[in-house]
Design a protein around this motif. Structure first.
Motif, PDB file in Angstrom:
ATOM      1  N   ASN A 102      -6.732 -14.522  -6.305  1.00  0.00           N
ATOM      2  CA  ASN A 102      -7.575 -13.745  -5.387  1.00  0.00           C
ATOM      3  C   ASN A 102      -6.796 -13.098  -4.248  1.00  0.00           C
ATOM      4  OD1 ASN A 102      -9.877 -14.337  -6.910  1.00  0.00           O
ATOM      5  ND2 ASN A 102     -10.281 -16.215  -5.763  1.00  0.00           N
ATOM      6  N   HIS A 103      -5.535 -12.800  -4.492  1.00  0.00           N
ATOM      7  CA  HIS A 103      -4.717 -12.052  -3.535  1.00  0.00           C
ATOM      8  C   HIS A 103      -5.205 -10.602  -3.540  1.00  0.00           C
ATOM      9  CE1 HIS A 103      -0.285 -10.805  -2.367  1.00  0.00           C
ATOM     10  NE2 HIS A 103      -1.196 -10.209  -1.604  1.00  0.00           N
ATOM     11  N   PHE A 104      -5.670 -10.120  -2.384  1.00  0.00           N
ATOM     12  CA  PHE A 104      -6.145  -8.738  -2.330  1.00  0.00           C
ATOM     13  C   PHE A 104      -5.617  -8.027  -1.101  1.00  0.00           C
ATOM     14  CE2 PHE A 104      -9.374 -11.042   0.009  1.00  0.00           C
ATOM     15  CZ  PHE A 104      -9.943 -10.160   0.922  1.00  0.00           C
ATOM     16  N   ILE A 105      -5.829  -6.725  -1.068  1.00  0.00           N
ATOM     17  CA  ILE A 105      -5.168  -5.840  -0.109  1.00  0.00           C
ATOM     18  C   ILE A 105      -6.187  -4.936   0.568  1.00  0.00           C
ATOM     19  CG2 ILE A 105      -3.550  -3.884   0.057  1.00  0.00           C
ATOM     20  CD1 ILE A 105      -2.019  -5.206  -2.303  1.00  0.00           C
ATOM     21  N   LEU A 106      -5.970  -4.685   1.844  1.00  0.00           N
ATOM     22  CA  LEU A 106      -6.728  -3.712   2.621  1.00  0.00           C
ATOM     23  C   LEU A 106      -5.807  -2.525   2.883  1.00  0.00           C
ATOM     24  CD1 LEU A 106      -9.153  -2.978   4.668  1.00  0.00           C
ATOM     25  CD2 LEU A 106      -7.672  -4.015   6.397  1.00  0.00           C
ATOM     26  N   ALA A 107      -6.161  -1.349   2.418  1.00  0.00           N
ATOM     27  CA  ALA A 107      -5.330  -0.152   2.614  1.00  0.00           C
ATOM     28  C   ALA A 107      -6.152   0.947   3.265  1.00  0.00           C
ATOM     29  CB  ALA A 107      -4.776   0.340   1.274  1.00  0.00           C
ATOM     30  N   THR A 108      -5.472   1.808   3.997  1.00  0.00           N
ATOM     31  CA  THR A 108      -6.163   2.943   4.601  1.00  0.00           C
ATOM     32  C   THR A 108      -6.552   3.944   3.514  1.00  0.00           C
ATOM     33  OG1 THR A 108      -4.012   3.968   5.046  1.00  0.00           O
ATOM     34  CG2 THR A 108      -5.024   2.737   6.841  1.00  0.00           C
ATOM     35  N   LYS A 109      -7.733   4.526   3.639  1.00  0.00           N
ATOM     36  CA  LYS A 109      -8.162   5.551   2.671  1.00  0.00           C
ATOM     37  C   LYS A 109      -7.235   6.753   2.743  1.00  0.00           C
ATOM     38  CE  LYS A 109     -11.857   6.165   0.804  1.00  0.00           C
ATOM     39  NZ  LYS A 109     -12.229   6.138  -0.645  1.00  0.00           N
ATOM     40  N   GLN A 110      -6.946   7.184   3.957  1.00  0.00           N
ATOM     41  CA  GLN A 110      -5.982   8.257   4.171  1.00  0.00           C
ATOM     42  C   GLN A 110      -4.600   7.621   4.245  1.00  0.00           C
ATOM     43  OE1 GLN A 110      -6.613  10.264   7.884  1.00  0.00           O
ATOM     44  NE2 GLN A 110      -4.666  11.367   7.806  1.00  0.00           N
ATOM     45  N   SER A 111      -3.629   8.206   3.580  1.00  0.00           N
ATOM     46  CA  SER A 111      -2.279   7.632   3.590  1.00  0.00           C
ATOM     47  C   SER A 111      -1.676   7.727   4.986  1.00  0.00           C
ATOM     48  CB  SER A 111      -1.379   8.360   2.590  1.00  0.00           C
ATOM     49  OG  SER A 111      -0.098   7.769   2.574  1.00  0.00           O
ATOM     50  N   LYS A 112      -1.411   6.560   5.578  1.00  0.00           N
ATOM     51  CA  LYS A 112      -0.785   6.476   6.896  1.00  0.00           C
ATOM     52  C   LYS A 112       0.479   5.635   6.766  1.00  0.00           C
ATOM     53  CE  LYS A 112      -5.123   6.887   9.492  1.00  0.00           C
ATOM     54  NZ  LYS A 112      -5.990   6.276  10.526  1.00  0.00           N
ATOM     55  N   PRO A 113       1.475   5.862   7.615  1.00  0.00           N
ATOM     56  CA  PRO A 113       2.749   5.153   7.456  1.00  0.00           C
ATOM     57  C   PRO A 113       2.659   3.665   7.795  1.00  0.00           C
ATOM     58  CG  PRO A 113       3.030   7.190   8.724  1.00  0.00           C
ATOM     59  CD  PRO A 113       1.564   6.924   8.643  1.00  0.00           C
ATOM     60  N   GLN A 114       3.317   2.863   6.990  1.00  0.00           N
ATOM     61  CA  GLN A 114       3.394   1.421   7.214  1.00  0.00           C
ATOM     62  C   GLN A 114       4.213   1.092   8.463  1.00  0.00           C
ATOM     63  OE1 GLN A 114       1.665  -0.605   5.464  1.00  0.00           O
ATOM     64  NE2 GLN A 114       2.613  -2.616   5.298  1.00  0.00           N
ATOM     65  N   THR A 115       5.117   1.993   8.842  1.00  0.00           N
ATOM     66  CA  THR A 115       6.033   1.729   9.950  1.00  0.00           C
ATOM     67  C   THR A 115       5.507   2.193  11.302  1.00  0.00           C
ATOM     68  OG1 THR A 115       7.149   3.784   9.332  1.00  0.00           O
ATOM     69  CG2 THR A 115       8.133   1.723   8.543  1.00  0.00           C
TER      70      THR A 115
END
Length: 344
Positions: A102-115
């Motif tokens: 059950n490892h899951f991820i939250l990501a931005t809908k619009q691509s934004k930089p990880q840094t």
């Protein structure tokens, strides 16, 4: 943030994970587990996953291929939900290569930089997921999530599209071999040995850990502003510590990020639960584990799960050495962060 999900988050994730695993839409690698300790007695989960050593790697002679963004229009087999339901800013998706169920991820809908700096809605959505997991079964105090963030390549990030990750603590404990382990973020927050930092009274550190870190409590039912202020205070403390370390040890490479594109100058891991937030400034993604004669055994990489008190190895000798030699674990931790006894 109200997630607006069709059913409780734990059930939604578990159902999606079970179906995806059965259909081999994700590649689950089982691990052997042991609890090891630093020389000061801090417990870490050590996971041995030989399957990871068998994954093919690209040859230097291979033509470079454009890397697909897994969070841009993700596979329906791994997609969980867009959140919030109205005007979604983020999406939830399963990790395709999990070693924890059950490892899951939250990501931005619009691509934004990880840094770049995390934003209000990133923290708001993260806390909403943490809270939703616990609220599904409030009587079960062990049903909770550990959230973590890798800010760049030196802290374990493999994707440039902004994302945070979640591991169910109950899945991490799902083995008798984990007896004696608690998430590191909990240990630091509750330890009588931890002390307030001089820089900011609300931040704490545990002197038993051989590297710089900062921990802060989160208010009950925090506002978006309170979450961001907590994150900002932690980040500022981490940034100050990196600058002080750089001045004290100018010969040590801190692998700072280039900032021309708006990236933050430091690499770090962030971790969150519903009660606590922690940050770990980084100078290396990992460290070479060596034999007593100085020869190499293997490179051990760590990401934000270091703040959960867990690390993983791929080879038998790494597994054997780290189980029997606590000082070797100390050396790895010293090498990835700002250690009290640095070596270049």
């Amino acid at each position: 943030m109200l997630l607006g999900l069709s059913e409780p988050l734990p059930r939604l994730v578990n159902t999606k994970f079970s179906v995806a695993k059965a259909a081999q839409h994700l590649l689950f690698s089982s691990t052997e587990l042991a609890v090891v300790q630093t020389t000061t007695g801090i417990p870490f989960q050590l996971r041995y996953c030989p399957a990871l050593a068998k994954k093919p790697t690209a040859s230097k002679d291979d033509a470079p291929r454009e890397k697909k963004d897994p969070f841009d229009n993700p596979s329906p087999d791994l997609w969980i939900a867009d959140i919030p339901a109205a005007n979604p800013t983020h999406l939830l998706v399963l990790n395709k290569f999990p070693v924890i169920a059950n490892h899951f991820i939250l990501a931005t809908k619009q691509s934004k930089p990880q840094t770049h700096m995390l934003e209000d809605d990133d923290l708001d959505a993260t806390y909403a997921c943490l809270k939703a997991w616990e609220e599904d079964n409030p009587a079960n105090k062990t049903q909770r999530l550990f959230a973590f963030f890798n800010s760049g390549e030196h802290s374990g990030a493999s994707q440039p599209h902004r994302h945070l990750q979640f591991l169910p603590v109950e899945s991490m404990r799902n083995d008798k071999a984990s007896a004696g382990w608690d998430p590191l973020i909990d240990i630091i927050a509750s330890s009588p040995d931890s002390s307030q930092t001089e820089a900011q009274d609300s931040l704490r550190q545990d002197p038993r850990l051989p590297l710089t870190h900062f921990v802060s409590s989160i208010p009950t039912t925090p506002t978006t502003s309170q979450l961001f202020q907590t994150y900002e205070a932690l980040y500022n403390a981490a940034a100050r510590s990196v600058q002080a370390y750089k001045q004290a040890y100018p010969s040590i490479d801190l692998a700072l990020h280039a900032t021309e594109d708006g990236s933050l100058p430091i690499s770090y891991n962030l971790a969150m639960t519903t009660t606590t937030m922690a940050i770990l400034p980084r100078r290396n993604e990992g460290s070479m584990l060596r034999r007593d004669d100085g020869s190499d055994i293997g490179f051990v990489a760590l990401n934000g799960t270091a703040l959960a008190g867990t690390l993983m190895v791929k080879y038998q000798e790494e597994w054997d050495v780290l189980k029997s030699r606590p000082e070797k674990l100390d050396k790895i931790l010293e090498a990835i962060g700002l250690s009290h006894h640095p070596s270049s």
